[in-house]
Design a protein around this motif. Structure first.
Motif, PDB file in Angstrom:
ATOM      1  N   GLY A 216      31.244  65.194  63.335  1.00 50.91           N
ATOM      2  CA  GLY A 216      31.267  65.466  64.895  1.00 50.91           C
ATOM      3  C   GLY A 216      32.528  66.456  65.120  1.00 50.91           C
ATOM      4  O   GLY A 216      32.455  67.156  66.024  1.00 50.91           O
ATOM      5  N   ILE A 217      33.493  66.408  64.363  1.00 45.59           N
ATOM      6  CA  ILE A 217      34.742  67.404  64.568  1.00 45.59           C
ATOM      7  C   ILE A 217      34.419  68.678  64.483  1.00 45.59           C
ATOM      8  O   ILE A 217      34.782  69.631  65.363  1.00 45.59           O
ATOM      9  N   VAL A 218      33.654  69.168  63.251  1.00 46.50           N
ATOM     10  CA  VAL A 218      33.298  70.577  63.205  1.00 46.50           C
ATOM     11  C   VAL A 218      32.328  71.131  64.084  1.00 46.50           C
ATOM     12  O   VAL A 218      32.074  72.308  64.200  1.00 46.50           O
ATOM     13  N   GLY A 219      31.431  70.249  64.650  1.00 52.48           N
ATOM     14  CA  GLY A 219      30.615  70.690  65.750  1.00 52.48           C
ATOM     15  C   GLY A 219      31.175  71.093  67.042  1.00 52.48           C
ATOM     16  O   GLY A 219      30.365  71.236  67.873  1.00 52.48           O
ATOM     17  N   THR A 220      32.497  70.486  67.414  1.00 53.83           N
ATOM     18  CA  THR A 220      33.088  70.690  68.618  1.00 53.83           C
ATOM     19  C   THR A 220      32.990  72.039  69.147  1.00 53.83           C
ATOM     20  O   THR A 220      32.995  72.533  70.254  1.00 53.83           O
ATOM     21  N   GLY A 221      33.039  73.300  68.073  1.00 54.29           N
ATOM     22  CA  GLY A 221      33.155  74.515  68.582  1.00 54.29           C
ATOM     23  C   GLY A 221      32.065  74.813  69.124  1.00 54.29           C
ATOM     24  O   GLY A 221      32.012  75.879  70.526  1.00 54.29           O
ATOM     25  N   GLU A 222      30.637  74.200  68.995  1.00 58.89           N
ATOM     26  CA  GLU A 222      29.636  74.854  69.148  1.00 58.89           C
ATOM     27  C   GLU A 222      29.189  73.902  70.277  1.00 58.89           C
ATOM     28  O   GLU A 222      28.532  74.281  71.369  1.00 58.89           O
ATOM     29  N   HIS A 223      29.166  72.812  70.347  1.00 57.63           N
ATOM     30  CA  HIS A 223      28.576  71.837  71.264  1.00 57.63           C
ATOM     31  C   HIS A 223      29.879  70.942  72.196  1.00 57.63           C
ATOM     32  O   HIS A 223      29.172  70.578  73.505  1.00 57.63           O
ATOM     33  N   GLY A 224      31.050  71.394  71.935  1.00 54.36           N
ATOM     34  CA  GLY A 224      32.145  70.789  73.080  1.00 54.36           C
ATOM     35  C   GLY A 224      32.474  69.284  72.651  1.00 54.36           C
ATOM     36  O   GLY A 224      31.578  68.544  72.035  1.00 54.36           O
ATOM     37  N   TRP A 225      33.462  69.061  73.003  1.00 53.12           N
ATOM     38  CA  TRP A 225      34.019  67.610  72.834  1.00 53.12           C
ATOM     39  C   TRP A 225      33.350  66.456  73.607  1.00 53.12           C
ATOM     40  O   TRP A 225      33.311  65.372  73.113  1.00 53.12           O
ATOM     41  N   THR A 226      32.640  66.691  74.675  1.00 59.49           N
ATOM     42  CA  THR A 226      32.031  65.829  75.644  1.00 59.49           C
ATOM     43  C   THR A 226      30.689  65.727  75.539  1.00 59.49           C
ATOM     44  O   THR A 226      29.843  64.886  76.117  1.00 59.49           O
ATOM     45  N   SER A 227      29.976  66.526  74.530  1.00 58.66           N
ATOM     46  CA  SER A 227      28.626  66.622  74.471  1.00 58.66           C
ATOM     47  C   SER A 227      28.035  65.235  73.825  1.00 58.66           C
ATOM     48  O   SER A 227      28.999  64.520  73.097  1.00 58.66           O
ATOM     49  N   PRO A 228      26.781  65.150  74.156  1.00 65.02           N
ATOM     50  CA  PRO A 228      26.341  63.864  73.590  1.00 65.02           C
ATOM     51  C   PRO A 228      26.163  63.923  71.806  1.00 65.02           C
ATOM     52  O   PRO A 228      26.278  62.754  71.298  1.00 65.02           O
ATOM     53  N   ARG A 229      26.051  64.819  71.579  1.00 66.22           N
ATOM     54  CA  ARG A 229      25.824  65.032  69.919  1.00 66.22           C
ATOM     55  C   ARG A 229      27.359  64.619  69.307  1.00 66.22           C
ATOM     56  O   ARG A 229      27.595  64.085  68.638  1.00 66.22           O
ATOM     57  N   THR A 230      28.580  65.322  69.867  1.00 62.40           N
ATOM     58  CA  THR A 230      29.872  64.955  69.451  1.00 62.40           C
ATOM     59  C   THR A 230      30.181  63.549  69.706  1.00 62.40           C
ATOM     60  O   THR A 230      30.672  62.760  68.728  1.00 62.40           O
ATOM     61  N   LEU A 231      29.988  63.043  71.058  1.00 62.68           N
ATOM     62  CA  LEU A 231      30.173  61.493  71.177  1.00 62.68           C
ATOM     63  C   LEU A 231      29.383  60.787  70.254  1.00 62.68           C
ATOM     64  O   LEU A 231      30.060  59.612  69.761  1.00 62.68           O
ATOM     65  N   GLY A 232      28.163  60.927  70.360  1.00 60.62           N
ATOM     66  CA  GLY A 232      27.247  60.296  69.267  1.00 60.62           C
ATOM     67  C   GLY A 232      27.824  60.259  67.908  1.00 60.62           C
ATOM     68  O   GLY A 232      28.080  59.180  67.229  1.00 60.62           O
ATOM     69  N   ALA A 233      28.239  61.384  67.279  1.00 56.04           N
ATOM     70  CA  ALA A 233      28.811  61.243  65.967  1.00 56.04           C
ATOM     71  C   ALA A 233      30.135  60.540  65.691  1.00 56.04           C
ATOM     72  O   ALA A 233      30.222  59.774  64.842  1.00 56.04           O
ATOM     73  N   VAL A 234      30.950  60.590  66.808  1.00 57.98           N
ATOM     74  CA  VAL A 234      32.158  59.799  66.973  1.00 57.98           C
ATOM     75  C   VAL A 234      31.957  58.399  66.953  1.00 57.98           C
ATOM     76  O   VAL A 234      32.615  57.608  66.293  1.00 57.98           O
ATOM     77  N   ALA A 235      31.047  58.131  67.802  1.00 59.09           N
ATOM     78  CA  ALA A 235      30.718  56.652  67.989  1.00 59.09           C
ATOM     79  C   ALA A 235      30.281  55.994  66.548  1.00 59.09           C
ATOM     80  O   ALA A 235      30.549  55.267  66.278  1.00 59.09           O
ATOM     81  N   LEU A 236      29.352  56.903  66.021  1.00 59.09           N
ATOM     82  CA  LEU A 236      28.813  56.379  64.827  1.00 59.09           C
ATOM     83  C   LEU A 236      29.847  56.263  63.677  1.00 59.09           C
ATOM     84  O   LEU A 236      30.127  55.302  62.896  1.00 59.09           O
ATOM     85  N   ALA A 237      30.660  57.056  63.709  1.00 54.56           N
ATOM     86  CA  ALA A 237      31.744  57.220  62.709  1.00 54.56           C
ATOM     87  C   ALA A 237      32.814  56.079  62.916  1.00 54.56           C
ATOM     88  O   ALA A 237      33.181  55.289  62.074  1.00 54.56           O
ATOM     89  N   ALA A 238      32.957  55.676  64.191  1.00 52.91           N
ATOM     90  CA  ALA A 238      33.999  54.716  64.414  1.00 52.91           C
ATOM     91  C   ALA A 238      32.927  53.130  64.173  1.00 52.91           C
ATOM     92  O   ALA A 238      33.900  52.341  63.484  1.00 52.91           O
ATOM     93  N   LEU A 239      31.919  53.148  64.338  1.00 47.55           N
ATOM     94  CA  LEU A 239      31.095  52.037  64.062  1.00 47.55           C
ATOM     95  C   LEU A 239      31.149  51.767  62.453  1.00 47.55           C
ATOM     96  O   LEU A 239      31.288  50.742  61.976  1.00 47.55           O
ATOM     97  N   LEU A 240      30.737  52.893  61.745  1.00 52.43           N
ATOM     98  CA  LEU A 240      30.854  52.740  60.448  1.00 52.43           C
ATOM     99  C   LEU A 240      32.041  52.411  59.648  1.00 52.43           C
ATOM    100  O   LEU A 240      32.248  51.663  58.832  1.00 52.43           O
ATOM    101  N   LEU A 241      32.993  53.236  60.069  1.00 54.93           N
ATOM    102  CA  LEU A 241      34.542  52.936  59.598  1.00 54.93           C
ATOM    103  C   LEU A 241      35.061  51.611  60.005  1.00 54.93           C
ATOM    104  O   LEU A 241      35.864  50.892  59.075  1.00 54.93           O
TER     105      LEU A 241
END
Length: 498
Positions: A216-241
């Motif tokens: 999620g972090i390394v993709g922010t340069g291409e997709h932005g911090w608020t894109s569904p892809r970034t938010l989805g990756a961060v949410a998945l990371a939070a759930l797994l951790l």
């Protein structure tokens, strides 16, 4: 290991060489990316995965790799990592299409994680005495700090003279030499064994969670911090951790034992390292771009422009840091270095579009050299100070994980802030170069704030001193006998380090 054992310093050089090969590879690849894109036909978005595939594997597996070192033996895991990294490097050189190169880069990340995660654990075991351990960690830290800058120069030279495939092929003889030296020089050690327990569900949750976070972090340069892809990756990371944290409370043999988290100063040291590396890593990337786009340096000159920093780091970390840590304690050295780093960032925050390298950038580069030479060995010493033989690999993996995730967060955050500020200045009518310089100034000011936050954490959460201890790995001189022990350690360390 007995302190009279003669193989400790050759063993340290082997570990440093392995670290240098892995760190160099990251910066070497970044210089060769345009040539890789032309040759293999990468899209602009796909090209980022030449870097991201490595970062996802490397950052996601460090914690698990460190624990495997404790269970299977750190030497064995280090050798496996060097072999895999070397084989994957050859696969990178032979790649004929983008998918093969990205897959091979993932393999390099796995090998790099295995080798790097256990290195600090082996140093802790090789150097149990505080004075010698501080000097050994200073040497190891220098190889990491200098590797990125050296790699920028080496990558440009190799790509220019022999093509981009040579940056991967050169790892074959280097990896083979490290492997042979490791077999001869690294002490054989038995891990506690898999019967001691590998928390497989916890390992899966931690590895997947860290990979999702890095993705999620390394993709922010291409997709932005608020894109569904970034938010989805961060949410998945939070759930797994989050699931990993719950698992550690109920597992009979947790991957991250609670006793490790209770080690005095460990969480504070890793928090400081996260903030510090976030500032340093982001600054290296942004300044490399600014020197070219704002000050007009070419790629080769930009590589040489960074050289003063590792040179000063070498002088400070190899010649002074270990002795200062042994004399004053790691916490005092860390606080001093962080204060200097804040000054360096504030100097860069004044850099204008018509600034010069010698007058405006070089002073900051020299200050960063001193700051890096002090902070990197000091924070590593604190992070490993309470590690036992049974958990040294895990503590090493945790420290490396903090470093990698901190670097990824710092780069993404500072780059986003710089771009947003530059866009605003362009919209306000400023010229392109002036707008870029304004964006970078904001990023450097935020980097200074990150370092000051790290300094505050170091001051507030530093371990309290116990009787006869400084609280940060250095013995207090409360009696004549303790002074004699301290003097003996310092004299012996000075004799070994030369």
């Amino acid at each position: 290991m007995d302190r009279a054992t003669p193989s400790r310093w050759p063993a340290l050089l082997v570990l440093c060489a392995g670290s240098l090969m892995i760190i160099l590879d990251g910066s070497v690849v970044s210089v060769a990316l345009p040539a890789v894109q032309r040759d293999l036909g990468f899209t602009a978005a796909g090209l980022a995965w030449v870097v991201n595939a490595y970062l996802v594997a490397f950052g996601g597996l460090l914690l698990l790799a460190g624990r495997l070192g404790d269970l299977l033996g750190r030497r064995r895991v280090f050798l496996a990592g060097v072999v895999l990294f070397t084989v994957a490097s050859v696969a990178c050189a032979a790649a004929g299409n983008p998918a093969l190169l990205v897959g091979a880069r993932f393999g390099q990340g796995v090998g790099g994680a295995l080798a790097m995660a256990v290195s600090l654990g082996m140093i802790v075991r090789l150097y149990p005495e505080p004075a010698e351990r501080a000097r050994a960690i200073a040497v190891y830290s220098f190889t990491g700090a200098a590797g990125a800058s050296v790699g920028t120069v080496a990558g440009g030279v190799l790509t220019e003279l022999a093509g981009w495939r040579s940056i991967f092929l050169v790892n074959l003889p280097i990896g083979a030499a490290i492997l042979l030296a490791a077999v001869r020089r690294l002490p054989a050690e038995r891990g506690v064994g898999l019967r001691a327990g590998l928390d497989v569900p916890g390992a899966v949750l931690a590895t997947a969670g860290l990979m999702a976070a890095v993705l999620g972090i390394v993709g922010t340069g291409e997709h932005g911090w608020t894109s569904p892809r970034t938010l989805g990756a961060v949410a998945l990371a939070a759930l797994l951790l989050g699931g990993f944290a719950v698992r550690q409370r109920v597992a009979s043999t947790p991957l991250l034992p609670a006793r490790l988290l209770r080690v005095p100063g460990l969480l504070a040291a890793n928090s400081v390292q996260f903030l510090m590396v976030a500032a340093f890593f982001g600054f290296q990337f942004l300044l490399a771009v600014e020197l070219q786009l704002v000050l007009g340096l070419d790629a080769a000159a930009t590589g040489w422009a960074f050289l003063p920093t590792p040179v000063v780091i070498a002088v400070v970390s190899l010649g002074l840091a270990g002795r200062l840590i042994a004399r004053w304690g790691a916490r005092a050295v860390l606080v001093t270095g962080l204060g200097l780093a804040a000054v360096g960032f504030l100097l860069l925050a004044r850099l204008s579009a018509d600034g010069s390298y010698v007058g405006d950038v070089l002073p900051a580069m020299l200050i960063f050299g001193v700051a890096g030479g002090l902070t990197l060995p000091a924070v590593t010493t604190l992070a490993m100070a309470g590690a036992t033989d049974a958990d040294a690999g895990l503590a090493s993996g945790l420290a490396n994980t903090t470093q990698q995730v901190g670097g990824a967060v710092g780069l993404a955050t500072l780059a986003t802030l710089a771009a947003a500020r530059s866009d605003g200045l362009r919209d306000a009518g400023q010229a392109e170069v002036a707008a870029l310089a304004g964006g970078y100034r904001v990023a450097y000011a935020v980097a200074a704030a990150l370092v000051l936050a790290a300094l505050l954490v170091a001051l507030v959460t530093g371990p309290r001193s116990a009787a006869g201890r400084s609280g940060d790995g250095g013995p207090r001189d409360h009696s004549g006998s303790k002074r004699r022990v301290r003097l003996t350690e310092d004299v012996e360390a000075a004799r070994v380090i030369g």
